[in-house]
Design an enzyme around this catalytic site. Sequence first.
Site, PDB file in Angstrom:
ATOM      1  NE  ARG A 133       7.209  -6.532   8.743  1.00  0.00           N
ATOM      2  CZ  ARG A 133       7.654  -7.757   8.998  1.00  0.00           C
ATOM      3  NH1 ARG A 133       8.486  -7.962  10.002  1.00  0.00           N
ATOM      4  NH2 ARG A 133       7.253  -8.768   8.257  1.00  0.00           N
ATOM      5  CG  ASP A 134       9.764  -2.935   1.456  1.00  0.00           C
ATOM      6  OD1 ASP A 134      10.887  -2.401   1.605  1.00  0.00           O
ATOM      7  OD2 ASP A 134       9.443  -3.547   0.428  1.00  0.00           O
ATOM      8  CG  LEU A 135       7.149   3.082   4.838  1.00  0.00           C
ATOM      9  CD1 LEU A 135       7.115   4.138   5.934  1.00  0.00           C
ATOM     10  CD2 LEU A 135       6.006   3.287   3.866  1.00  0.00           C
TER      11      LEU A 135
ATOM     12  CG  ASN B  84       6.894  -0.365  -1.791  1.00  0.00           C
ATOM     13  OD1 ASN B  84       6.749  -0.828  -2.918  1.00  0.00           O
ATOM     14  ND2 ASN B  84       7.510  -1.023  -0.830  1.00  0.00           N
TER      15      ASN B  84
ATOM     16  CB  SER C 250      14.390  -1.216   0.766  1.00  0.00           C
ATOM     17  OG  SER C 250      13.324  -1.878   0.112  1.00  0.00           O
TER      18      SER C 250
END
Length: 254
Positions: free
Chosen positions: A71-73, A77, A132
Amino acid sequence: VHHPNAVQFFGACSKREPYILVTELMNGGSLADAFQGLQAFPFRRAIQIALDAARGLAYLHNRRPSPIIHRDLKPGNLMFTGSPYQSRHEIIFKTGVCKLADFGLSKTLPVNRHADFGYLDSKYRMTGETGSYRYMAPEVFRHEPYNSSVDVYSYSMILYQLVEGSHPFAGMDPISAAKNAAMADLRPSFVQLSGTIPAYKREARELIENCWRPNPELRPAFESIVVTLESILAKVPATNRSSSASGGGCCSIA
């Protein structure tokens, strides 16, 4: 999580400040750090990094007993690690391993073995503007129900940046980029992967375009992405190189 392409968590201190998470050492820094430099990734190295990330994500999405959506690639990260006897440059651009990091926004999901759609239950969806903006899937920005395919969309933007040498939607602020992708089906333009290019670069472009499809159900699963990238990598000449550049621009990719 336990996988060669996921940063290993060892422990934490949560009872008194300073609060600490203990993980394996990622001495190459992040992909976002690497993008700040003036050297672009050679195409072969870009595919190697993308393959590392895809393998880690295939593990997460197929994890048992509960699959995980990251959910936040984003480039920040994805981390690099390698030998302590190598320079950071060697780890990033030559031999280091890329691993998934920062699972703070991740969600575990139940498996429906009778579902028609892939490896996760297509009826178990989440809503909310999470992640993001520049790498955010359109359905997330629109606050629609979504599933694991949001990671595939975010991944396509990272792969685009790896092979093109520029941010997706360069020139737009992150919120405008997400809004245009979600409301106008806008996608980044290709430069390095346009014109007369080798077949393996055309395959990479097709993979990116498949991964950022507006219809989430049509995006490929990471198991399929891994197979495609392995096929592309096998065709890329081992001597593929990149040139260097000075100043504010990014160099071209061979």
